[in-house]
Motif scaffolding. Structure first.
Motif, mmCIF file in Angstrom:
data_model
loop_
_atom_site.group_PDB
_atom_site.id
_atom_site.type_symbol
_atom_site.label_atom_id
_atom_site.label_comp_id
_atom_site.label_asym_id
_atom_site.label_seq_id
_atom_site.Cartn_x
_atom_site.Cartn_y
_atom_site.Cartn_z
ATOM 1 N N UNK A 68 0.671 -1.186 0.510
ATOM 2 C CA UNK A 68 -0.069 -0.105 0.218
ATOM 3 C C UNK A 68 0.797 1.179 -0.286
ATOM 4 N N UNK A 69 2.205 1.042 0.577
ATOM 5 C CA UNK A 69 3.188 2.363 0.640
ATOM 6 C C UNK A 69 4.384 1.808 0.354
ATOM 7 N N UNK A 70 5.262 2.453 0.050
ATOM 8 C CA UNK A 70 6.502 2.541 -0.052
ATOM 9 C C UNK A 70 7.325 4.007 0.913
ATOM 10 N N UNK A 71 8.701 3.281 2.046
ATOM 11 C CA UNK A 71 8.820 4.207 2.516
ATOM 12 C C UNK A 71 10.887 3.920 1.577
ATOM 13 N N UNK A 72 11.347 4.979 1.217
ATOM 14 C CA UNK A 72 12.292 5.553 0.520
ATOM 15 C C UNK A 72 13.358 5.692 1.758
ATOM 16 N N UNK A 73 14.509 4.793 2.258
ATOM 17 C CA UNK A 73 14.880 5.681 2.881
ATOM 18 C C UNK A 73 16.567 5.623 2.364
ATOM 19 N N UNK A 74 16.727 5.217 1.549
ATOM 20 C CA UNK A 74 18.008 5.042 -0.154
ATOM 21 C C UNK A 74 18.901 5.946 0.519
ATOM 22 N N UNK A 75 20.496 6.350 1.109
ATOM 23 C CA UNK A 75 20.790 8.155 1.506
ATOM 24 C C UNK A 75 21.464 7.918 -0.654
ATOM 25 N N UNK A 76 22.085 8.911 -0.520
ATOM 26 C CA UNK A 76 22.928 9.283 -1.811
ATOM 27 C C UNK A 76 24.514 9.209 -1.202
ATOM 28 N N UNK A 77 25.657 8.836 -2.836
ATOM 29 C CA UNK A 77 26.873 7.974 -2.125
ATOM 30 C C UNK A 77 26.916 9.863 -1.834
ATOM 31 N N UNK A 78 28.460 9.725 -1.602
ATOM 32 C CA UNK A 78 29.170 10.637 -1.356
ATOM 33 C C UNK A 78 30.233 11.292 -2.422
ATOM 34 N N UNK A 79 30.448 12.476 -3.250
ATOM 35 C CA UNK A 79 31.066 12.733 -3.841
ATOM 36 C C UNK A 79 31.864 12.005 -5.234
ATOM 37 N N UNK A 80 30.533 10.855 -5.224
ATOM 38 C CA UNK A 80 30.497 9.663 -7.050
ATOM 39 C C UNK A 80 31.033 10.981 -7.916
ATOM 40 N N UNK A 81 31.968 10.715 -9.254
ATOM 41 C CA UNK A 81 31.562 11.386 -10.362
ATOM 42 C C UNK A 81 30.680 11.144 -11.257
ATOM 43 N N UNK A 82 30.118 10.149 -11.939
ATOM 44 C CA UNK A 82 28.815 9.890 -12.720
ATOM 45 C C UNK A 82 27.427 9.620 -11.331
ATOM 46 N N UNK A 83 27.171 10.714 -10.954
ATOM 47 C CA UNK A 83 25.871 10.355 -9.777
ATOM 48 C C UNK A 83 24.670 9.445 -10.313
ATOM 49 N N UNK A 84 24.245 8.251 -9.267
ATOM 50 C CA UNK A 84 23.763 7.682 -9.379
ATOM 51 C C UNK A 84 22.020 7.664 -8.513
ATOM 52 N N UNK A 85 22.340 8.564 -8.313
ATOM 53 C CA UNK A 85 21.001 8.715 -6.998
ATOM 54 C C UNK A 85 19.759 9.152 -7.638
ATOM 55 N N UNK A 86 19.714 10.410 -8.547
ATOM 56 C CA UNK A 86 18.245 10.080 -8.923
ATOM 57 C C UNK A 86 18.473 9.079 -10.128
ATOM 58 N N UNK A 87 18.916 8.526 -10.746
ATOM 59 C CA UNK A 87 18.999 7.471 -11.691
ATOM 60 C C UNK A 87 17.839 6.289 -10.686
ATOM 61 N N UNK A 88 18.821 6.215 -9.899
ATOM 62 C CA UNK A 88 18.322 4.680 -9.312
ATOM 63 C C UNK A 88 16.441 4.840 -8.745
ATOM 64 N N UNK A 89 16.203 6.052 -8.768
ATOM 65 C CA UNK A 89 15.025 6.582 -8.514
ATOM 66 C C UNK A 89 13.811 6.329 -9.921
ATOM 67 N N UNK A 90 14.838 6.505 -10.750
ATOM 68 C CA UNK A 90 13.759 6.489 -11.781
ATOM 69 C C UNK A 90 13.865 4.759 -12.239
ATOM 70 N N UNK A 91 14.728 4.058 -12.148
ATOM 71 C CA UNK A 91 14.456 2.750 -12.058
ATOM 72 C C UNK A 91 13.466 1.671 -11.877
ATOM 73 N N UNK A 92 12.726 2.514 -10.417
ATOM 74 C CA UNK A 92 11.394 1.921 -9.327
ATOM 75 C C UNK A 92 10.240 2.446 -10.346
ATOM 76 N N UNK A 93 10.166 3.469 -11.142
ATOM 77 C CA UNK A 93 9.403 4.172 -11.255
ATOM 78 C C UNK A 93 8.252 2.539 -11.644
ATOM 79 N N UNK A 94 8.603 1.663 -12.708
ATOM 80 C CA UNK A 94 8.166 0.924 -13.364
ATOM 81 C C UNK A 94 7.114 -0.291 -12.909
ATOM 82 N N UNK A 95 8.303 -0.488 -12.312
ATOM 83 C CA UNK A 95 7.892 -1.290 -10.606
ATOM 84 C C UNK A 95 7.035 -0.766 -10.435
ATOM 85 N N UNK A 96 7.284 0.468 -9.167
ATOM 86 C CA UNK A 96 5.919 1.040 -8.884
ATOM 87 C C UNK A 96 4.150 0.664 -9.598
ATOM 88 N N UNK A 97 5.039 1.616 -10.990
ATOM 89 C CA UNK A 97 3.355 1.471 -11.878
ATOM 90 C C UNK A 97 2.594 -0.092 -11.951
#
Length: 263
Positions: A68-97
């Motif tokens: 019924x509800x998803x709670x996301x508690x994953x933090x971003x990694x510090x000082x990534x050369x190629x940030x992946x944080x928002x990309x990880x959220x995008x990966x979730x979208x099709x699974x949520x739908x």
């Protein structure tokens, strides 16, 4: 809501999941550590090994099944050369739908706000240009801009609580810098309390709440109290850089939930 999934059962996610189980919810919990799977079972949380960053997502559909509800508690990694944080959220979208999970709570951070001479509220639009802050804002927008998702963003102050006491780090420094500047901290118990209140109250879509304790006036005020509680001696006071000052108000969520801050 009867079934809740907690994505990221670490310092915050695990005690939150355990508390929800104690309240009678069925809880799924994810971890990127195989060693933690058995630990989650001991607190009656159904464990799943999920690592979005490394595309270990084969259990995501099971993790989200009938949730019924998803709670996301994953933090971003510090000082990534190629940030992946928002990309990880995008990966979730099709699974949520695919699993019809449209209610999401995201644990964010007040570090997204820029220094400000005025009191910072949820209406403040001045944001930090720091790379990590930008990653967090981008991840928030993945949720807030998706028409399917009803998102609630909780921007947390600096974390403290059991096994997380920033005063130990401060006491190892040569100086306590910026002693008179405002401090924005939040205890684990208050995060759990307010999150639970949001779950049990009417869930609001596309809302943002700051969760910051009003009980500390300055860095010196907070660290002095913590040093006294832990029998530590603070280092000498350093200089104040008022260009870095930022006082965040966490009053909105207290009014909405009718709950007071404990710490």
């Amino acid at each position: 809501m009867a079934k809740i999934a907690v994505l990221g059962c670490g310092w915050l996610g695990m005690p939150l999941a355990e508390h929800l189980v104690e309240l009678g919810y069925e809880v799924n919990g994810s971890t990127t550590s195989l060693a933690k799977l058995n630990l989650l079972e001991t607190i009656s949380v159904k464990p799943y090994y999920i690592d979005l960053e490394n595309d270990k997502t084969e259990y995501l559909d099971l993790f989200l099944d009938k949730v019924d509800l998803l709670i996301i508690t994953i933090p971003p990694r510090m000082n990534e050369e190629h940030p992946t944080y928002s990309t990880n959220f995008e990966k979730l979208m099709p699974y949520l739908q695919r699993n019809n999970v449209n209610k999401v709570i995201m644990m964010s951070s007040v570090s997204v706000y820029a220094p400000n001479k005025e009191i910072v509220t949820e209406e403040t639009q001045q944001y930090s240009r720091e790379k990590t802050a930008q990653q967090i804002l981008d991840a928030e927008q993945v949720l807030l801009s998706n028409s399917f998702v009803n998102a609630c963003i909780l921007r947390l102050g600096g974390l403290f609580g059991p096994d997380r006491k920033p005063v130990h780090y401060i006491c190892k420094k040569a100086f306590l810098d910026n002693p008179e500047l405002p401090v924005n901290m939040i205890h684990l118990a208050d995060i759990i309390s307010f999150t639970t209140a949001i779950i049990q109250n009417r869930f609001q879509s596309d809302c943002i709440y700051n969760i910051v304790s009003p009980k500390y006036k300055s860095r010196l005020d907070y660290y002095t109290q913590q040093a006294n509680e832990n029998n530590l001696d603070l280092p000498p006071l350093g200089i104040n850089d008022w260009e870095m000052a930022r006082k965040v108000s966490g009053n909105k969520i207290a009014v909405y939930t009718g709950k007071d801050y404990q710490y």
